[in-house]
Motif scaffolding. Structure first.
Motif, PDB file in Angstrom:
ATOM      1  N   ALA A  67      17.285 -10.054 -32.471  1.00 40.65           N
ATOM      2  CA  ALA A  67      16.817 -10.137 -33.855  1.00 40.65           C
ATOM      3  C   ALA A  67      17.118  -8.840 -34.605  1.00 40.65           C
ATOM      4  O   ALA A  67      17.541  -8.864 -35.767  1.00 40.65           O
ATOM      5  N   LEU A  68      16.920  -7.706 -33.929  1.00 45.49           N
ATOM      6  CA  LEU A  68      17.224  -6.408 -34.539  1.00 45.49           C
ATOM      7  C   LEU A  68      18.713  -6.283 -34.824  1.00 45.49           C
ATOM      8  O   LEU A  68      19.112  -5.773 -35.872  1.00 45.49           O
ATOM      9  N   LEU A  69      19.545  -6.780 -33.922  1.00 52.06           N
ATOM     10  CA  LEU A  69      20.998  -6.765 -34.144  1.00 52.06           C
ATOM     11  C   LEU A  69      21.371  -7.623 -35.353  1.00 52.06           C
ATOM     12  O   LEU A  69      22.206  -7.224 -36.169  1.00 52.06           O
ATOM     13  N   ALA A  70      20.740  -8.778 -35.497  1.00 52.40           N
ATOM     14  CA  ALA A  70      21.024  -9.649 -36.644  1.00 52.40           C
ATOM     15  C   ALA A  70      20.656  -8.968 -37.966  1.00 52.40           C
ATOM     16  O   ALA A  70      21.424  -9.021 -38.939  1.00 52.40           O
ATOM     17  N   VAL A  71      19.506  -8.305 -37.995  1.00 53.01           N
ATOM     18  CA  VAL A  71      19.096  -7.589 -39.209  1.00 53.01           C
ATOM     19  C   VAL A  71      20.030  -6.405 -39.463  1.00 53.01           C
ATOM     20  O   VAL A  71      20.411  -6.141 -40.608  1.00 53.01           O
ATOM     21  N   THR A  72      20.424  -5.721 -38.396  1.00 56.20           N
ATOM     22  CA  THR A  72      21.355  -4.599 -38.537  1.00 56.20           C
ATOM     23  C   THR A  72      22.689  -5.074 -39.095  1.00 56.20           C
ATOM     24  O   THR A  72      23.268  -4.427 -39.974  1.00 56.20           O
ATOM     25  N   ASP A  73      23.182  -6.208 -38.619  1.00 61.47           N
ATOM     26  CA  ASP A  73      24.434  -6.759 -39.145  1.00 61.47           C
ATOM     27  C   ASP A  73      24.294  -7.129 -40.626  1.00 61.47           C
ATOM     28  O   ASP A  73      25.216  -6.924 -41.412  1.00 61.47           O
ATOM     29  N   GLU A  74      23.138  -7.655 -40.987  1.00 61.30           N
ATOM     30  CA  GLU A  74      22.906  -7.986 -42.392  1.00 61.30           C
ATOM     31  C   GLU A  74      22.868  -6.722 -43.247  1.00 61.30           C
ATOM     32  O   GLU A  74      23.427  -6.681 -44.355  1.00 61.30           O
ATOM     33  N   LEU A  75      22.231  -5.686 -42.741  1.00 63.76           N
ATOM     34  CA  LEU A  75      22.207  -4.403 -43.454  1.00 63.76           C
ATOM     35  C   LEU A  75      23.623  -3.834 -43.581  1.00 63.76           C
ATOM     36  O   LEU A  75      23.976  -3.273 -44.622  1.00 63.76           O
ATOM     37  N   ARG A  76      24.409  -3.972 -42.536  1.00 65.61           N
ATOM     38  CA  ARG A  76      25.790  -3.467 -42.573  1.00 65.61           C
ATOM     39  C   ARG A  76      26.601  -4.185 -43.644  1.00 65.61           C
ATOM     40  O   ARG A  76      27.464  -3.580 -44.281  1.00 65.61           O
ATOM     41  N   ALA A  77      26.318  -5.472 -43.852  1.00 69.17           N
ATOM     42  CA  ALA A  77      27.040  -6.226 -44.871  1.00 69.17           C
ATOM     43  C   ALA A  77      26.628  -5.786 -46.272  1.00 69.17           C
ATOM     44  O   ALA A  77      27.462  -5.734 -47.180  1.00 69.17           O
ATOM     45  N   LEU A  78      25.345  -5.461 -46.445  1.00 71.94           N
ATOM     46  CA  LEU A  78      24.853  -5.069 -47.766  1.00 71.94           C
ATOM     47  C   LEU A  78      25.137  -3.607 -48.100  1.00 71.94           C
ATOM     48  O   LEU A  78      25.397  -3.274 -49.243  1.00 71.94           O
ATOM     49  N   ALA A  79      25.028  -2.747 -47.098  1.00 72.00           N
ATOM     50  CA  ALA A  79      25.227  -1.313 -47.312  1.00 72.00           C
ATOM     51  C   ALA A  79      25.951  -0.726 -46.094  1.00 72.00           C
ATOM     52  O   ALA A  79      25.317  -0.164 -45.196  1.00 72.00           O
ATOM     53  N   PRO A  80      27.267  -0.896 -46.034  1.00 71.03           N
ATOM     54  CA  PRO A  80      28.014  -0.432 -44.856  1.00 71.03           C
ATOM     55  C   PRO A  80      27.847   1.067 -44.613  1.00 71.03           C
ATOM     56  O   PRO A  80      27.799   1.861 -45.551  1.00 71.03           O
ATOM     57  N   SER A  81      27.716   1.408 -43.333  1.00 69.81           N
ATOM     58  CA  SER A  81      27.650   2.823 -42.955  1.00 69.81           C
ATOM     59  C   SER A  81      28.086   2.951 -41.498  1.00 69.81           C
ATOM     60  O   SER A  81      27.926   2.019 -40.698  1.00 69.81           O
ATOM     61  N   ALA A  82      28.616   4.111 -41.174  1.00 70.97           N
ATOM     62  CA  ALA A  82      29.055   4.370 -39.803  1.00 70.97           C
ATOM     63  C   ALA A  82      27.854   4.383 -38.856  1.00 70.97           C
ATOM     64  O   ALA A  82      27.955   3.929 -37.708  1.00 70.97           O
ATOM     65  N   GLU A  83      26.710   4.869 -39.323  1.00 69.11           N
ATOM     66  CA  GLU A  83      25.509   4.934 -38.492  1.00 69.11           C
ATOM     67  C   GLU A  83      25.047   3.531 -38.093  1.00 69.11           C
ATOM     68  O   GLU A  83      24.669   3.295 -36.940  1.00 69.11           O
ATOM     69  N   LEU A  84      25.097   2.589 -39.023  1.00 68.59           N
ATOM     70  CA  LEU A  84      24.722   1.210 -38.707  1.00 68.59           C
ATOM     71  C   LEU A  84      25.743   0.559 -37.779  1.00 68.59           C
ATOM     72  O   LEU A  84      25.377  -0.257 -36.925  1.00 68.59           O
TER      73      LEU A  84
END
Length: 134
Positions: free
Chosen positions: A40-57
């Protein structure tokens, strides 16, 4: 006054007969719970990466996928998330959700004494707490 019981008990542990359903150990249950929280955390992280891409994510997503592969024995299936216009309230909500999921993963990882997953979960909690406040 009372009629004696004439049928077998439906409670297999009381009747001391083997049960017909499989049992999992505590460790197996904790593995399943931890894998679920990390997925679930990976899914939210992927969604965050789509909205605000960053190398840290990106790094965090790869580390989460690595932990899931270790727990499940297979790489996680990940749905591609299309890039969308980022909105601050949505990003804040996603960071809060990620923070909560990382906290749950941390509790389960600590219960099963999984140091690697606990460290990763704690790092993700810190990252999402800072981002959600800023």
């Amino acid at each position: 006054m009372y009629e004696p019981i004439r049928t077998k008990s439906v409670h297999s542990t009381v009747a001391r007969t083997p049960s017909d359903f499989p049992h999992r150990s505590r460790e197996e249950e904790l593995d399943i719970q931890l894998a679920g929280h990390l997925a679930a955390l990976l899914a939210v992280t992927d969604e965050l990466r789509a909205l605000a891409p960053s190398a840290e994510l990106d790094v965090a997503a790869e580390r989460l996928a690595g932990q899931l592969t270790r727990l499940r024995g297979a790489s996680p299936s990940r749905a591609g998330v299309a890039a969308a216009a980022s909105s601050t309230p949505r990003l804040d909500a996603l960071h809060q959700r990620a923070h909560a999921l990382a906290g749950r993963a941390l509790v389960v990882a600590a219960s099963r004494a999984d140091t690697a997953a606990a460290i990763l979960s704690a790092e993700r909690m810190d990252a999402h707490a800072v981002t959600a406040v800023a």
